[in-house]
Motif scaffolding. Structure first.
Motif, mmCIF file in Angstrom:
data_model
loop_
_atom_site.group_PDB
_atom_site.id
_atom_site.type_symbol
_atom_site.label_atom_id
_atom_site.label_comp_id
_atom_site.label_asym_id
_atom_site.label_seq_id
_atom_site.Cartn_x
_atom_site.Cartn_y
_atom_site.Cartn_z
ATOM 1 N N GLU A 1 -7.988 10.425 6.271
ATOM 2 C CA GLU A 1 -9.525 9.771 6.049
ATOM 3 C C GLU A 1 -9.573 10.099 4.500
ATOM 4 O O GLU A 1 -10.049 8.878 3.986
ATOM 5 N N VAL A 2 -9.114 10.848 3.869
ATOM 6 C CA VAL A 2 -9.101 10.841 2.355
ATOM 7 C C VAL A 2 -8.033 9.830 1.821
ATOM 8 O O VAL A 2 -8.719 9.081 1.118
ATOM 9 N N PHE B 1 -10.778 2.377 -1.993
ATOM 10 C CA PHE B 1 -11.297 2.139 -3.356
ATOM 11 C C PHE B 1 -10.282 1.488 -4.215
ATOM 12 O O PHE B 1 -10.748 0.518 -4.971
ATOM 13 N N VAL B 2 -9.129 1.658 -4.303
ATOM 14 C CA VAL B 2 -8.049 0.846 -4.941
ATOM 15 C C VAL B 2 -7.961 -0.698 -4.462
ATOM 16 O O VAL B 2 -7.924 -1.214 -5.604
ATOM 17 N N ALA C 1 -9.112 -3.712 -7.192
ATOM 18 C CA ALA C 1 -7.882 -4.604 -7.355
ATOM 19 C C ALA C 1 -8.815 -5.894 -6.876
ATOM 20 O O ALA C 1 -8.574 -6.985 -7.777
ATOM 21 N N GLY C 2 -9.468 -6.275 -5.939
ATOM 22 C CA GLY C 2 -10.321 -7.317 -5.665
ATOM 23 C C GLY C 2 -11.183 -7.697 -6.630
ATOM 24 O O GLY C 2 -11.333 -8.908 -6.917
ATOM 25 N N LEU C 3 -11.997 -6.773 -7.184
ATOM 26 C CA LEU C 3 -12.781 -7.190 -8.263
ATOM 27 C C LEU C 3 -12.320 -7.557 -9.352
ATOM 28 O O LEU C 3 -12.611 -8.370 -10.357
ATOM 29 N N VAL C 4 -11.083 -6.985 -9.887
ATOM 30 C CA VAL C 4 -10.358 -7.473 -10.996
ATOM 31 C C VAL C 4 -9.817 -8.818 -11.083
ATOM 32 O O VAL C 4 -9.947 -9.739 -11.724
#
Length: 92
Positions: free
Chosen positions: A39-40, A47-48, A52-55
């Motif tokens: 789960e972690v 999160f990564v 990456a999608g936002l960048v």
């Protein structure tokens, strides 16, 4: 062959065939048991991926803002009356 080269080949062969040497682990097909909760790991992966999608999205927006569009494939020149000087100049 050089004597040093033969010695190096023999050493590599001995290391590769030694039964006491650790075998390489194939991690692609086996599930790792390294103590990390899945789960972690999924949370970190998401999160990564989000970052990456936002960048990448920001890079596309900046490129869209600053890159000029391609020129049109055709050009239309309105010159007025067919017997006029502008029309004759455009025909040349």
């Amino acid at each position: 062959m050089d004597c040093r080269c033969l010695a190096a080949v023999a050493l590599v062969h001995r290391i590769m065939t030694d039964s006491n040497s650790p075998k390489p682990r194939r991690r692609l097909l086996r599930r790792q048991d390294d103590g990390v909760d899945s789960e972690v790991a999924m949370r970190e992966l998401s999160f990564v991926t989000l970052i990456a999608g936002l960048v990448i999205g920001a890079a596309f927006i900046v490129a869209y803002h600053f890159v000029r569009p391609a020129p049109p494939n055709s050009f239309v020149n309105l010159t007025g009356h067919p017997a006029g000087a502008y029309h004759l100049f455009t025909q040349r």
